[in-house]
Design a protein around this motif. Structure first.
Motif, PDB file in Angstrom:
ATOM      1  N   GLY A 172      12.632   2.007 -12.001  1.00 10.30           N
ATOM      2  CA  GLY A 172      12.876   0.937 -11.054  1.00 10.30           C
ATOM      3  C   GLY A 172      12.670   1.362  -9.609  1.00 10.30           C
ATOM      4  O   GLY A 172      12.789   0.547  -8.690  1.00 10.30           O
ATOM      5  N   GLY A 173      12.351   2.642  -9.397  1.00  7.26           N
ATOM      6  CA  GLY A 173      12.115   3.154  -8.052  1.00  7.26           C
ATOM      7  C   GLY A 173      10.819   2.603  -7.477  1.00  7.26           C
ATOM      8  O   GLY A 173       9.919   2.175  -8.212  1.00  7.26           O
ATOM      9  N   ARG A 174      10.716   2.637  -6.158  1.00  6.40           N
ATOM     10  CA  ARG A 174       9.572   2.041  -5.480  1.00  6.40           C
ATOM     11  C   ARG A 174       8.769   3.064  -4.670  1.00  6.40           C
ATOM     12  O   ARG A 174       9.343   3.997  -4.113  1.00  6.40           O
ATOM     13  CB  ARG A 174      10.041   0.920  -4.533  1.00  6.40           C
ATOM     14  N   LEU A 175       7.471   2.816  -4.614  1.00  2.39           N
ATOM     15  CA  LEU A 175       6.572   3.588  -3.764  1.00  2.39           C
ATOM     16  C   LEU A 175       6.092   2.693  -2.626  1.00  2.39           C
ATOM     17  O   LEU A 175       5.753   1.522  -2.849  1.00  2.39           O
ATOM     18  CB  LEU A 175       5.354   4.080  -4.542  1.00  2.39           C
ATOM     19  N   TYR A 176       6.060   3.242  -1.421  1.00  2.00           N
ATOM     20  CA  TYR A 176       5.486   2.561  -0.271  1.00  2.00           C
ATOM     21  C   TYR A 176       4.608   3.567   0.463  1.00  2.00           C
ATOM     22  O   TYR A 176       5.109   4.535   1.028  1.00  2.00           O
ATOM     23  CB  TYR A 176       6.571   2.082   0.699  1.00  2.00           C
ATOM     24  N   PHE A 177       3.276   3.352   0.475  1.00  3.36           N
ATOM     25  CA  PHE A 177       2.366   4.282   1.134  1.00  3.36           C
ATOM     26  C   PHE A 177       1.515   3.558   2.167  1.00  3.36           C
ATOM     27  O   PHE A 177       1.035   2.433   1.930  1.00  3.36           O
ATOM     28  CB  PHE A 177       1.407   4.931   0.126  1.00  3.36           C
ATOM     29  N   GLU A 178       1.297   4.213   3.320  1.00  3.13           N
ATOM     30  CA  GLU A 178       0.279   3.748   4.254  1.00  3.13           C
ATOM     31  C   GLU A 178      -1.060   4.287   3.776  1.00  3.13           C
ATOM     32  O   GLU A 178      -1.145   5.445   3.329  1.00  3.13           O
ATOM     33  CB  GLU A 178       0.581   4.252   5.670  1.00  3.13           C
ATOM     34  N   ILE A 179      -2.112   3.459   3.853  1.00  3.94           N
ATOM     35  CA  ILE A 179      -3.395   3.845   3.268  1.00  3.94           C
ATOM     36  C   ILE A 179      -4.561   3.601   4.227  1.00  3.94           C
ATOM     37  O   ILE A 179      -4.447   2.859   5.201  1.00  3.94           O
ATOM     38  CB  ILE A 179      -3.669   3.085   1.948  1.00  3.94           C
ATOM     39  N   GLU A 224      -7.814   1.855   5.346  1.00  2.91           N
ATOM     40  CA  GLU A 224      -8.186   0.445   5.196  1.00  2.91           C
ATOM     41  C   GLU A 224      -9.297   0.208   4.192  1.00  2.91           C
ATOM     42  O   GLU A 224      -9.447  -0.904   3.659  1.00  2.91           O
ATOM     43  CB  GLU A 224      -8.613  -0.117   6.551  1.00  2.91           C
ATOM     44  N   THR A 225     -10.113   1.244   3.890  1.00  7.34           N
ATOM     45  CA  THR A 225     -11.234   1.088   2.958  1.00  7.34           C
ATOM     46  C   THR A 225     -10.864   1.448   1.526  1.00  7.34           C
ATOM     47  O   THR A 225     -11.699   1.358   0.632  1.00  7.34           O
ATOM     48  CB  THR A 225     -12.414   1.977   3.387  1.00  7.34           C
ATOM     49  N   MET A 226      -9.613   1.856   1.297  1.00  3.83           N
ATOM     50  CA  MET A 226      -9.237   2.408  -0.004  1.00  3.83           C
ATOM     51  C   MET A 226      -8.259   1.531  -0.791  1.00  3.83           C
ATOM     52  O   MET A 226      -7.597   2.011  -1.711  1.00  3.83           O
ATOM     53  CB  MET A 226      -8.633   3.808   0.192  1.00  3.83           C
ATOM     54  N   GLY A 227      -8.180   0.262  -0.441  1.00  2.08           N
ATOM     55  CA  GLY A 227      -7.246  -0.617  -1.134  1.00  2.08           C
ATOM     56  C   GLY A 227      -7.500  -0.711  -2.634  1.00  2.08           C
ATOM     57  O   GLY A 227      -6.584  -0.543  -3.446  1.00  2.08           O
ATOM     58  N   ASP A 228      -8.750  -0.950  -3.025  1.00  2.00           N
ATOM     59  CA  ASP A 228      -9.071  -1.113  -4.451  1.00  2.00           C
ATOM     60  C   ASP A 228      -8.842   0.162  -5.259  1.00  2.00           C
ATOM     61  O   ASP A 228      -8.190   0.120  -6.313  1.00  2.00           O
ATOM     62  CB  ASP A 228     -10.507  -1.609  -4.622  1.00  2.00           C
ATOM     63  N   PRO A 229      -9.365   1.322  -4.822  1.00  5.69           N
ATOM     64  CA  PRO A 229      -9.087   2.542  -5.602  1.00  5.69           C
ATOM     65  C   PRO A 229      -7.609   2.904  -5.635  1.00  5.69           C
ATOM     66  O   PRO A 229      -7.120   3.436  -6.635  1.00  5.69           O
ATOM     67  CB  PRO A 229      -9.916   3.622  -4.904  1.00  5.69           C
ATOM     68  N   MET A 230      -6.860   2.605  -4.576  1.00  9.39           N
ATOM     69  CA  MET A 230      -5.425   2.875  -4.589  1.00  9.39           C
ATOM     70  C   MET A 230      -4.711   1.967  -5.590  1.00  9.39           C
ATOM     71  O   MET A 230      -3.802   2.403  -6.302  1.00  9.39           O
ATOM     72  CB  MET A 230      -4.831   2.675  -3.192  1.00  9.39           C
ATOM     73  N   PHE A 231      -5.144   0.720  -5.663  1.00 12.60           N
ATOM     74  CA  PHE A 231      -4.575  -0.196  -6.660  1.00 12.60           C
ATOM     75  C   PHE A 231      -4.810   0.355  -8.066  1.00 12.60           C
ATOM     76  O   PHE A 231      -3.904   0.337  -8.912  1.00 12.60           O
ATOM     77  CB  PHE A 231      -5.207  -1.590  -6.529  1.00 12.60           C
ATOM     78  N   ILE A 240      -1.234  -4.826  -2.222  1.00 15.47           N
ATOM     79  CA  ILE A 240      -1.889  -4.280  -1.035  1.00 15.47           C
ATOM     80  C   ILE A 240      -1.553  -5.226   0.121  1.00 15.47           C
ATOM     81  O   ILE A 240      -1.795  -6.434   0.036  1.00 15.47           O
ATOM     82  CB  ILE A 240      -3.418  -4.195  -1.197  1.00 15.47           C
ATOM     83  N   ILE A 241      -0.995  -4.679   1.186  1.00 16.05           N
ATOM     84  CA  ILE A 241      -0.529  -5.500   2.307  1.00 16.05           C
ATOM     85  C   ILE A 241      -1.355  -5.189   3.546  1.00 16.05           C
ATOM     86  O   ILE A 241      -1.570  -4.016   3.878  1.00 16.05           O
ATOM     87  CB  ILE A 241       0.965  -5.238   2.564  1.00 16.05           C
ATOM     88  N   LYS A 242      -1.805  -6.227   4.211  1.00 14.22           N
ATOM     89  CA  LYS A 242      -2.628  -6.059   5.409  1.00 14.22           C
ATOM     90  C   LYS A 242      -1.751  -5.828   6.633  1.00 14.22           C
ATOM     91  O   LYS A 242      -0.633  -6.328   6.715  1.00 14.22           O
ATOM     92  CB  LYS A 242      -3.515  -7.289   5.607  1.00 14.22           C
ATOM     93  N   ASP A 243      -2.298  -5.073   7.589  1.00 10.78           N
ATOM     94  CA  ASP A 243      -1.565  -4.844   8.836  1.00 10.78           C
ATOM     95  C   ASP A 243      -1.805  -5.995   9.801  1.00 10.78           C
ATOM     96  O   ASP A 243      -2.460  -6.994   9.458  1.00 10.78           O
ATOM     97  CB  ASP A 243      -1.956  -3.493   9.451  1.00 10.78           C
ATOM     98  N   ILE A 244      -1.287  -5.874  11.015  1.00  9.03           N
ATOM     99  CA  ILE A 244      -1.374  -6.950  11.994  1.00  9.03           C
ATOM    100  C   ILE A 244      -2.815  -7.268  12.375  1.00  9.03           C
ATOM    101  O   ILE A 244      -3.126  -8.364  12.857  1.00  9.03           O
ATOM    102  CB  ILE A 244      -0.543  -6.580  13.252  1.00  9.03           C
ATOM    103  N   ASN A 245      -3.742  -6.322  12.118  1.00  7.38           N
ATOM    104  CA  ASN A 245      -5.160  -6.531  12.410  1.00  7.38           C
ATOM    105  C   ASN A 245      -5.947  -7.040  11.202  1.00  7.38           C
ATOM    106  O   ASN A 245      -7.180  -7.114  11.243  1.00  7.38           O
ATOM    107  CB  ASN A 245      -5.782  -5.226  12.922  1.00  7.38           C
ATOM    108  N   GLY A 246      -5.237  -7.358  10.119  1.00  7.72           N
ATOM    109  CA  GLY A 246      -5.894  -7.899   8.940  1.00  7.72           C
ATOM    110  C   GLY A 246      -6.574  -6.870   8.066  1.00  7.72           C
ATOM    111  O   GLY A 246      -7.428  -7.209   7.232  1.00  7.72           O
ATOM    112  N   LYS A 247      -6.203  -5.591   8.225  1.00  9.99           N
ATOM    113  CA  LYS A 247      -6.807  -4.522   7.423  1.00  9.99           C
ATOM    114  C   LYS A 247      -5.835  -4.047   6.351  1.00  9.99           C
ATOM    115  O   LYS A 247      -4.623  -3.972   6.593  1.00  9.99           O
ATOM    116  CB  LYS A 247      -7.184  -3.336   8.332  1.00  9.99           C
TER     117      LYS A 247
END
Length: 234
Positions: free
Chosen positions: A189-196, A198-205, A218-225
């Motif tokens: 039930g533990g959670r992971l939160y990583f900053e990544i 911007e080009t690696m969303g799909d491989p990280m998923f 995958i969550i976008k930042d304030i600049n939409g990345k």
């Protein structure tokens, strides 16, 4: 009126700025999530995107009282902000750089935060140093080496490369190591939160999915990345 001493200080600062030295290093500190954080050549300057990571964790974990671990802590800004804003939690952070750990401890004292810091290597962790964890957070190096030529000189010339860059041949090296670490220390039930990157969303998923995590986003930042990935251990 400006005193002579102040004029000399201003001239010295301008001289450093002309060389491209970041103002945060010149002043020796910066602001992060309403905190004052000391920085130096051993630590990366905290970015606004990392504030977004911290803000997400705080908003999603109100009244949290478990164990939080920050991997590759640098200045300690992430765990310090979490410890202050999630006061029921037990917070730790580690870094391979002893200099960074010293700075992180100083920042914890400066902000009256209760955080345990220790030295360890994400790529080769001594498991005796770790205990059961409920939230594992990290902003590890994720810029590929070939990207140096596209970056501003004030970053490349002054910020620690070991906190920024990864090999072109293995850009997700730290994330794969973090997943291995999580397999050993993250509670059900533990959670992971990583900053990544911007080009690696799909491989990280794919990495999260292959490791059996649920609720992957995958969550976008304030600049939409693409900037943050999160998931829950089943």
């Amino acid at each position: 009126p400006v005193k002579k001493k102040q004029i000399n200080e201003i001239k010295a600062i301008c001289k450093e700025l002309k060389k491209g030295k970041p103002i945060q290093y010149i002043l020796g500190e910066t602001n992060f999530y309403n905190l004052t954080v000391k920085v130096n050549s051993e630590t990366l300057i905290p970015r606004t995107e990392t504030e977004e990571l911290v803000d997400l964790i705080i908003k999603e974990n109100r009244n949290f009282n478990g164990n939080i671990l920050d991997a590759g802590t640098g200045t300690g800004c992430i765990p310090i902000a979490l410890a202050i804003n999630l006061p029921g939690s037990t917070v730790s952070g580690f870094d391979i750089s002893e200099g960074a750990v010293i700075t992180a401890k100083e920042n914890a004292r400066l902000n009256n935060a209760h955080v345990k810091f220790f030295t360890a290597d994400i790529l080769n962790p001594d498991m005796r140093l770790f205990t059961g964890t409920d939230i594992l957070v990290s902003n590890p190096p994720y810029i590929i080496e070939s990207g140096k030529s596209l970056m501003a000189t004030n970053v490349v010339d002054y910020e620690p490369h070991k906190a920024l860059f990864v090999p072109d041949t293995d850009p997700l090296i730290f994330y794969k190591a973090l997943i291995r670490l999580a397999q050993n220390i993250l509670n059900p039930g533990g959670r992971l939160y990583f900053e990544i990157n911007e080009t690696m969303g799909d491989p990280m998923f794919s990495i999260f999915d292959s490791a059996g995590y649920s609720g992957i986003q995958i969550i976008k930042d304030i600049n939409g990345k693409d900037r943050i990935i999160k998931g829950t251990r089943k």
